[in-house]
Design an enzyme around this catalytic site. Structure first.
Site, PDB file in Angstrom:
ATOM      1  N   PRO A 115       0.782  -1.239   0.000  1.00 24.27           N
ATOM      2  CA  PRO A 115       0.000   0.000   0.000  1.00 24.27           C
ATOM      3  C   PRO A 115       0.816   1.293   0.000  1.00 24.27           C
ATOM      4  O   PRO A 115       0.264   2.363  -0.165  1.00 24.27           O
ATOM      5  CB  PRO A 115      -0.821  -0.120   1.277  1.00 24.27           C
ATOM      6  CG  PRO A 115       0.013  -0.949   2.187  1.00 24.27           C
ATOM      7  CD  PRO A 115       0.708  -1.935   1.312  1.00 24.27           C
ATOM      8  N   GLY A 117       3.917   2.003   2.257  1.00 26.42           N
ATOM      9  CA  GLY A 117       4.750   2.374   3.391  1.00 26.42           C
ATOM     10  C   GLY A 117       6.225   2.452   3.043  1.00 26.42           C
ATOM     11  O   GLY A 117       6.883   3.473   3.274  1.00 26.42           O
ATOM     12  N   CYS A 234       7.601 -10.457   4.679  1.00 27.85           N
ATOM     13  CA  CYS A 234       7.057 -10.490   6.042  1.00 27.85           C
ATOM     14  C   CYS A 234       6.639 -11.914   6.365  1.00 27.85           C
ATOM     15  O   CYS A 234       5.558 -12.174   6.872  1.00 27.85           O
ATOM     16  CB  CYS A 234       5.886  -9.519   6.202  1.00 27.85           C
ATOM     17  SG  CYS A 234       4.498  -9.813   5.092  1.00 27.85           S
TER      18      CYS A 234
END
Length: 460
Positions: A115, A117, A234
């Protein structure tokens, strides 16, 4: 509390086999998922934000521009968030982008950007100079990326909605820095996103590893000689982390593994390399017990000498076809933005004025959602400004309404209400909170009519 309380049997069995008696300790975690913010230095310095924001913060061990959020706070409703002074980000996720060591004037690509970041961190490091390609394959997520980069005041981005193979074909050896925050099985998101647990399985891990390998190969083609590539995920799976980095280096001997600087996290794990050689001391892992939800990073450099003038701006002019002038924009800019920095040209496309990045991409036929800044439109012989113009350059506007966090007009403005004018003169004006742009309005008489987009307002 243990991190893996809701994890699949496949995940738990795999990790216990890999970690042995270290399993419980490495996956021990706080009761609630880690939360944090990363400060956008295009807007404000971290120390200043920490002093002024009125939020309970403590420094993050993962990034010098980040903070950990304490307690039950709602940072997304904060005026500074509306103005793009910070991005709400899982703390360990902020560790990857700084590894690229981006400098102003470079050409940088984020191939899996939504998104936004890490993309925002790259933009802040560029400081408005050079070029940032922000790509997202998923069209819905690409729109979210576009909105976030607008909020963060990024002027020099080209946002694409493309397959990385098409990008590699269009821009071979073009970028000084490339980030691949690879689509992954999301094991680091188990506590934050229930769907990450529901969809997790061995098949998903293998699919994500294959997809990431394809993206990395395309990324390799886009890196300039002497340039740098960072892989981040992640997740914890060997196939997507150490094994992925080792396999990439085996396929691409033109790349060498660099150290990941920093004293956070832990080195990689030898038994996660899939039998391939990898100096695991140079890659970096963040485990739940270390204060984040989980991250993996590997940093690699392409052989060759970096071109010195990476930030130069090739001419856009074609012989006999100079850019079409727009007197309405020129008059508006002279009146309200006399100190607008010289970037790329102002281009009139239809009735819309675009401020293009100073550094242009090579010719291509790709899906571009936005290039540079949408300044506004020409309507019936008058220039009507766009929200993005004020979000990017609002602090330079000659006509401003200055608000503060303590001013009750600030909350009213973010709800979409008209507010009483105190510092702005009649006409279009930027609205700022402690110097941070939060859109624009039009002053008439004693009131400022609110032009803050309805979809962005605080209505709760």
């Amino acid at each position: 509390m243990v991190f893996f309380v809701n994890a699949s049997n496949y995940f738990i069995q795999r990790e216990k086999e890999l970690l042995g008696d270290r399993f419980d300790a490495l996956y021990a975690a706080a009761d609630a998922p880690a939360r944090g913010i990363t400060v956008n230095t295009l807007r404000m310095e971290p120390d200043k934000l920490a002093q002024q924001a009125g939020m309970a913060l403590r420094p993050s061990p993962f990034c010098k521009n980040s903070f950990l959020l304490e307690g039950d706070q709602k940072p997304g409703l904060h005026p500074y968030h509306h103005g793009g002074a910070f991005y709400v980000q899982e703390p360990s996720a902020a560790s990857a982008a700084p590894l690229l060591e981006v400098e102003p004037g470079m050409k940088v690509a984020d191939l899996c950007a939504a998104p936004g970041g890490k993309t925002s961190q790259l933009a802040a490091a560029l400081g408005g100079q050079g070029l940032l390609l922000a790509n997202e394959y998923d069209s819905r997520r690409a729109q979210i990326l576009k909105s976030n980069l607008e909020r963060m005041g990024v002027a020099n981005a080209v946002i694409t909605n493309e397959d990385t193979g098409r990008l590699a074909a269009a821009f071979p050896g073009f970028f000084d820095r490339v980030l691949v925050d690879a689509p992954c099985s999301g094991e680091g998101m188990f506590r934050k996103e229930p769907q990450a647990v529901d969809q997790h399985c061995e098949g998903l891990v293998r699919h994500c590893a294959q997809l990431a390998a394809e993206i990395l190969d395309n990324a390799a083609a886009m890196v300039a000689p002497g340039g740098m590539l960072v892989l981040s995920t992640c997740t914890f799976s060997p196939e997507e982390d150490e094994g992925q980095a080792a396999a990439f280096l085996a396929r691409h001997p033109e790349f060498s593994l660099l150290d990941c600087p920093g004293d956070f996290g832990a080195p990689g794990e030898e038994n996660r390399c899939g039998g391939l050689p990898l100096d695991v001391s140079k890659v970096r892992r963040i485990w739940p017990c270390q204060g984040g939800e989980g991250h993996f990073m590997a940093r690699m450099q392409k052989a060759g000498q970096r071109q010195q003038a990476t930030g130069s701006a090739p001419s856009r002019k074609k012989a006999g076809r100079p850019p079409k002038p727009c007197p309405e924009w020129e008059s508006f800019c002279k009146s309200l933005f006399p100190d607008l920095p010289a970037t790329g040209p102002a281009v009139l496309a239809g009735d819309t004025v675009w401020l293009l990045p100073a550094v242009e991409l090579p010719p291509h036929k790709l899906r571009v959602l936005r290039s540079g800044v949408m300044a506004g439109t020409v309507q019936k012989g008058r220039f009507v400004p766009a929200h993005q113009l004020f979000m990017v350059f609002g602090a330079l506007c000659a006509n401003r309404e200055e608000l503060t966090l303590a001013d009750p007009r600030t909350a009213a403005w973010l709800r979409g209400e008209e507010i009483q004018a105190q510092t702005a003169q009649n006409g279009w004006c930027a609205v700022l909170v402690d110097g941070v742009p939060v859109g624009f309005g039009k002053k008439s008489g004693e009131k400022i009519k609110n032009h803050y987009p309805k979809a962005l307002r605080n209505l709760k």
